[in-house]
Design an enzyme around this catalytic site. Structure first.
Site, PDB file in Angstrom:
ATOM      1  N   GLU A  14       0.835  -1.216   0.000  1.00  0.00           N
ATOM      2  CA  GLU A  14       0.000   0.000   0.000  1.00  0.00           C
ATOM      3  C   GLU A  14       0.864   1.258   0.000  1.00  0.00           C
ATOM      4  OE1 GLU A  14      -0.772   1.971   3.201  1.00  0.00           O
ATOM      5  OE2 GLU A  14      -0.299   0.514   4.765  1.00  0.00           O
ATOM      6  N   ASP A 127     -16.392   3.839  14.651  1.00  0.00           N
ATOM      7  CA  ASP A 127     -15.136   3.907  13.891  1.00  0.00           C
ATOM      8  C   ASP A 127     -14.552   2.502  13.716  1.00  0.00           C
ATOM      9  OD1 ASP A 127     -12.754   4.457  12.689  1.00  0.00           O
ATOM     10  OD2 ASP A 127     -11.830   5.403  14.445  1.00  0.00           O
ATOM     11  N   LYS A 148      -3.019  -1.415  14.159  1.00  0.00           N
ATOM     12  CA  LYS A 148      -2.278  -0.336  14.789  1.00  0.00           C
ATOM     13  C   LYS A 148      -2.599  -0.286  16.275  1.00  0.00           C
ATOM     14  CE  LYS A 148      -3.483   1.614  11.361  1.00  0.00           C
ATOM     15  NZ  LYS A 148      -4.179   2.572  10.557  1.00  0.00           N
TER      16      LYS A 148
END
Ligand code: PSU
Ligand code: MN
Length: 294
Positions: A14, A127, A148
């Site tokens: 990415e 989220d 993360k």
């Protein structure tokens, strides 16, 4: 007799980590170093991005430099791909967007740093990164260092189970915490060799299984932050984000840069080390898969 491989197997990468995940020049240096590691291990890296609206599977070093230095580069998740094309934008693509494009190009292995996942307050603010549904939908292996560190790891593992994504940790029993080797949460499964992972991918193909597989690779111990340090840096970064009322796609880049500041750059060293490590393992798996298929 071992037949020579016609072409090295492809591995997708990415570009959001280049444009929005690391400062210059470490971003560009790391992206090029990651590609070199893969080539040395017998795989062909294809870093994905969008330049002036053109989707590119295999950016040149000059194009990587452009995404890593130009102001105004978009962070395109999957829903933004067509818009970036229509607007002739320069866009870095997230893990989820890369998976969509890699699948279309027939690439079966994808390497990133850390995936977006279920956010720490998802039950209130919804989220949940678009990376997760992409991992569940596209038939591509994602090699990462976990989610993360500011994500909710147990909730992320629940989400992946619900959406039928096999999740495994590489040569360890716990799911990692990105900058740290363990999140304290046991991983559903463990793999110790590239061949073992390749066999799973092949078995899934034979069974007609849909969607992807997530492999979490704990970063090398010598580059890891202690779990307590990661957690306190994350807490402080989240506090700052709340103070500024940040949400949406700006949140992840903000948190990554705040954590860098809070750890005096040590989280950046970890981030660089983990993506290089993931590159090595992703390449090894792509090579093992290509060999099994012959
Ligand atoms: N991992 C990193 N740095 C990054 C990212 C991941 O080490 O910049 C990017 C990836 O591109 C991932 C994106 O897809 O962050 C997730 O963003 P969000 O949480 O807004 O979905
Ligand atoms: Mn998000």
């Amino acid at each position: 007799m071992e037949l020579p491989m016609a072409r090295p197997p492809l591995v997708a990468l990415e570009s959001t980590i280049i444009a929005h995940g690391m400062p210059y020049p470490q971003n560009v240096e790391t992206a090029l170093a990651v590609e070199a590691i893969m080539r040395a291990d017998g795989a062909e890296p294809k870093t994905i991005g969008i330049l002036a609206g053109e989707i590119i599977i295999g950016l040149t070093p000059a194009q990587i430099e452009t995404l890593g230095t130009q102001p105004g580069v978009w962070k395109a998740c999957e829903r933004d791909i067509a818009l970036a094309a229509a607007r002739r934008a320069n866009a870095a693509v997230t893990a989820g967007a890369s998976l969509a494009l890699a699948a279309r190009a027939g690439i079966e292995v994808f390497v990133t740093g850390g995936i977006g996942a279920v956010g720490p307050e998802a039950s209130r603010d919804f989220d949940i990164s678009a990376d997760l549904p992409a991992i569940a939908e596209y038939p591509v292996l994602t090699v990462c260092a976990g989610a993360k560190a500011f994500m909710d790891i147990p909730a992320t593992l629940e989400w992946l189970e619900t959406h039928r994504v096999p999740v495994a940790t590489w040569q360890a029993d716990d799911f990692p915490l990105f900058y740290s080797r363990s999140s304290g949460v046991p991983s559903p499964c463990r793999f110790d060799s590239a061949l073992d992972v390749a066999r799973l991918l092949l078995a899934r193909r034979r069974l007609g299984s849909r969607g992807g597989v997530l492999l979490a690779v704990p970063l090398p111990a010598e580059h890891a932050l202690p779990e307590a340090e990661t957690r306190s840096a994350v807490e402080e970064a989240l506090r700052r984000a709340r103070q500024q009322g940040l949400a949406g796609k700006a949140l992840t880049p903000f948190l990554l840069s705040q954590i860098q500041e809070i750890t005096a750059g040590r989280s950046l060293d970890s981030n660089i080390a983990l993506i290089k490590n993931n590159a090595r393992i992703g390449a090894e798996i792509a090579v093992a898969l290509a060999k099994l298929q012959h």
